[in-house]
Design a protein around this motif. Structure first.
Motif, PDB file in Angstrom:
ATOM      1  N   ALA A 118      70.662   5.206  26.097  1.00  0.00           N
ATOM      2  CA  ALA A 118      69.720   5.934  25.233  1.00  0.00           C
ATOM      3  C   ALA A 118      69.271   7.224  25.905  1.00  0.00           C
ATOM      4  N   ASN A 119      68.805   8.153  25.091  1.00  0.00           N
ATOM      5  CA  ASN A 119      68.237   9.396  25.609  1.00  0.00           C
ATOM      6  C   ASN A 119      66.768   9.191  25.951  1.00  0.00           C
ATOM      7  N   PHE A 120      66.184  10.196  26.578  1.00  0.00           N
ATOM      8  CA  PHE A 120      64.751  10.194  26.834  1.00  0.00           C
ATOM      9  C   PHE A 120      64.003  10.252  25.503  1.00  0.00           C
ATOM     10  N   THR A 121      62.817   9.657  25.477  1.00  0.00           N
ATOM     11  CA  THR A 121      61.922   9.784  24.343  1.00  0.00           C
ATOM     12  C   THR A 121      60.630  10.404  24.862  1.00  0.00           C
ATOM     13  N   PHE A 122      60.144  11.437  24.193  1.00  0.00           N
ATOM     14  CA  PHE A 122      58.920  12.139  24.585  1.00  0.00           C
ATOM     15  C   PHE A 122      57.874  11.904  23.509  1.00  0.00           C
ATOM     16  N   ILE A 123      56.722  11.365  23.907  1.00  0.00           N
ATOM     17  CA  ILE A 123      55.659  11.027  22.962  1.00  0.00           C
ATOM     18  C   ILE A 123      54.446  11.894  23.269  1.00  0.00           C
ATOM     19  N   ASP A 124      54.098  12.747  22.312  1.00  0.00           N
ATOM     20  CA  ASP A 124      52.930  13.622  22.455  1.00  0.00           C
ATOM     21  C   ASP A 124      51.675  12.768  22.340  1.00  0.00           C
ATOM     22  N   GLU A 125      50.865  12.764  23.384  1.00  0.00           N
ATOM     23  CA  GLU A 125      49.645  11.953  23.392  1.00  0.00           C
ATOM     24  C   GLU A 125      48.466  12.687  22.748  1.00  0.00           C
ATOM     25  N   LYS A 126      48.726  13.794  22.076  1.00  0.00           N
ATOM     26  CA  LYS A 126      47.708  14.526  21.300  1.00  0.00           C
ATOM     27  C   LYS A 126      46.531  14.995  22.144  1.00  0.00           C
ATOM     28  N   LEU A 127      46.838  15.440  23.372  1.00  0.00           N
ATOM     29  CA  LEU A 127      45.786  15.909  24.261  1.00  0.00           C
ATOM     30  C   LEU A 127      46.331  17.053  25.115  1.00  0.00           C
ATOM     31  N   GLY A 155      49.131  18.752  25.774  1.00  0.00           N
ATOM     32  CA  GLY A 155      50.318  18.705  26.623  1.00  0.00           C
ATOM     33  C   GLY A 155      50.562  17.381  27.314  1.00  0.00           C
ATOM     34  N   LEU A 156      49.602  16.469  27.285  1.00  0.00           N
ATOM     35  CA  LEU A 156      49.788  15.154  27.889  1.00  0.00           C
ATOM     36  C   LEU A 156      50.916  14.447  27.142  1.00  0.00           C
ATOM     37  N   THR A 157      51.904  13.954  27.883  1.00  0.00           N
ATOM     38  CA  THR A 157      53.102  13.399  27.255  1.00  0.00           C
ATOM     39  C   THR A 157      53.526  12.107  27.936  1.00  0.00           C
ATOM     40  N   ARG A 158      53.761  11.076  27.140  1.00  0.00           N
ATOM     41  CA  ARG A 158      54.354   9.846  27.665  1.00  0.00           C
ATOM     42  C   ARG A 158      55.855   9.970  27.495  1.00  0.00           C
ATOM     43  N   ILE A 159      56.594   9.552  28.511  1.00  0.00           N
ATOM     44  CA  ILE A 159      58.041   9.697  28.516  1.00  0.00           C
ATOM     45  C   ILE A 159      58.674   8.329  28.706  1.00  0.00           C
ATOM     46  N   ILE A 160      59.607   7.996  27.829  1.00  0.00           N
ATOM     47  CA  ILE A 160      60.407   6.791  28.002  1.00  0.00           C
ATOM     48  C   ILE A 160      61.764   7.269  28.531  1.00  0.00           C
ATOM     49  N   PRO A 161      62.071   6.945  29.792  1.00  0.00           N
ATOM     50  CA  PRO A 161      63.294   7.472  30.397  1.00  0.00           C
ATOM     51  C   PRO A 161      64.545   6.773  29.889  1.00  0.00           C
ATOM     52  N   GLN A 162      65.693   7.313  30.288  1.00  0.00           N
ATOM     53  CA  GLN A 162      66.960   6.669  29.978  1.00  0.00           C
ATOM     54  C   GLN A 162      67.038   5.373  30.770  1.00  0.00           C
ATOM     55  N   TYR A 163      67.478   4.309  30.104  1.00  0.00           N
ATOM     56  CA  TYR A 163      67.510   3.005  30.736  1.00  0.00           C
ATOM     57  C   TYR A 163      68.724   2.241  30.224  1.00  0.00           C
ATOM     58  N   PHE A 164      69.402   1.589  31.147  1.00  0.00           N
ATOM     59  CA  PHE A 164      70.560   0.778  30.790  1.00  0.00           C
ATOM     60  C   PHE A 164      70.568  -0.447  31.686  1.00  0.00           C
ATOM     61  N   GLU A 165      70.831  -1.599  31.103  1.00  0.00           N
ATOM     62  CA  GLU A 165      70.865  -2.836  31.875  1.00  0.00           C
ATOM     63  C   GLU A 165      72.095  -3.649  31.490  1.00  0.00           C
ATOM     64  N   ASP A 166      72.752  -4.241  32.479  1.00  0.00           N
ATOM     65  CA  ASP A 166      73.865  -5.157  32.240  1.00  0.00           C
ATOM     66  C   ASP A 166      73.890  -6.187  33.373  1.00  0.00           C
ATOM     67  N   ALA A 167      74.963  -6.914  33.504  1.00  0.00           N
ATOM     68  CA  ALA A 167      75.064  -7.988  34.504  1.00  0.00           C
ATOM     69  C   ALA A 167      74.911  -7.477  35.940  1.00  0.00           C
ATOM     70  N   ARG A 168      75.153  -6.194  36.158  1.00  0.00           N
ATOM     71  CA  ARG A 168      75.051  -5.622  37.509  1.00  0.00           C
ATOM     72  C   ARG A 168      73.620  -5.259  37.878  1.00  0.00           C
ATOM     73  N   GLY A 169      72.732  -5.194  36.903  1.00  0.00           N
ATOM     74  CA  GLY A 169      71.365  -4.760  37.154  1.00  0.00           C
ATOM     75  C   GLY A 169      70.972  -3.698  36.151  1.00  0.00           C
ATOM     76  N   CYS A 170      70.181  -2.714  36.595  1.00  0.00           N
ATOM     77  CA  CYS A 170      69.739  -1.682  35.668  1.00  0.00           C
ATOM     78  C   CYS A 170      69.912  -0.292  36.276  1.00  0.00           C
ATOM     79  N   PHE A 171      69.939   0.678  35.373  1.00  0.00           N
ATOM     80  CA  PHE A 171      70.043   2.096  35.721  1.00  0.00           C
ATOM     81  C   PHE A 171      68.920   2.805  34.992  1.00  0.00           C
ATOM     82  N   ILE A 172      68.119   3.565  35.734  1.00  0.00           N
ATOM     83  CA  ILE A 172      67.032   4.332  35.140  1.00  0.00           C
ATOM     84  C   ILE A 172      67.186   5.787  35.554  1.00  0.00           C
ATOM     85  N   LYS A 173      67.249   6.676  34.578  1.00  0.00           N
ATOM     86  CA  LYS A 173      67.200   8.112  34.856  1.00  0.00           C
ATOM     87  C   LYS A 173      65.825   8.574  34.422  1.00  0.00           C
TER      88      LYS A 173
END
Length: 182
Positions: free
Chosen positions: A2-11, A13-31
């Motif tokens: 998945a791509n990054f998701t940017f959520i405007d917290e309405k304050l 410029g304050l922004t919550r970010i959901i990073p790229q994340y992938f998980e499989d049998a080997r573990g996980c990858f977070i960008k």
């Protein structure tokens, strides 16, 4: 992946970010950072320092900021969980004195972009909790400032705990109105 998701917290410029994340049998990858993508969402990428703070449960820090040399902060929890409260401290801002809180955890993998001109405080909710922070300007002790974490004028809705840990320095910080009257 998945791509990054940017959520405007309405304050402002304050922004919550959901990073790229992938998980499989080997573990996980977070960008958790990508210069081009962050710049497309108006988040600075000129980080000059990074810190990691490890604390037990119920440690409160803040609300901290540098007024003279403001720092933007990209915050992520790599272990445990924390409640973060960001306060707009820019007197000319429409949202001056307003705050927003988020729960960040190693499990939800969210990040919080806290723009320059904001103060931020945290309360750890698990033991241990590791907070990772990237800064847009270096820390300069003589310009370090803060306001009381439990200031009545701000009325931040902190998690209710029977016992917390706070430094003597943070416990003696001025109130919001006292600091901005100067």
């Amino acid at each position: 992946m998945a791509n990054f998701t940017f959520i405007d917290e309405k304050l402002n410029g304050l922004t919550r970010i959901i990073p790229q994340y992938f998980e499989d049998a080997r573990g996980c990858f977070i960008k958790d950072f990508h210069k081009d993508i962050f710049e497309q969402h108006n988040i600075p990428t000129n980080f000059c320092e990074e810190t990691e703070i490890v604390s037990p449960r119920n440690v409160i820090r803040g609300i901290h900021f540098q007024e003279t040399y403001p720092q933007g902060k990209l915050i992520r929890i790599t272990q445990g969980e924390a409640y973060l409260a960001a306060v707009d401290l820019q007197p000319d801002s429409e949202t001056f004195g307003k705050w927003k809180s988020v729960f960040l955890s190693a499990q939800n993998k969210n990040e919080l972009w806290v723009p320059e001109g904001f103060g931020v405080g945290s309360m750890t909710l698990e033991e241990p909790t590791t907070i990772q922070i990237k800064y847009t300007y270096k820390y300069i002790e003589e310009y370090s400032a803060g306001i009381k974490w439990n200031d009545e004028a701000l009325n931040i809705d902190w998690p209710n705990v029977s016992k917390y840990v706070i430094s003597e320095k943070d416990d003696k910080l001025p109130a919001f109105r006292e600091y901005f009257r100067k």
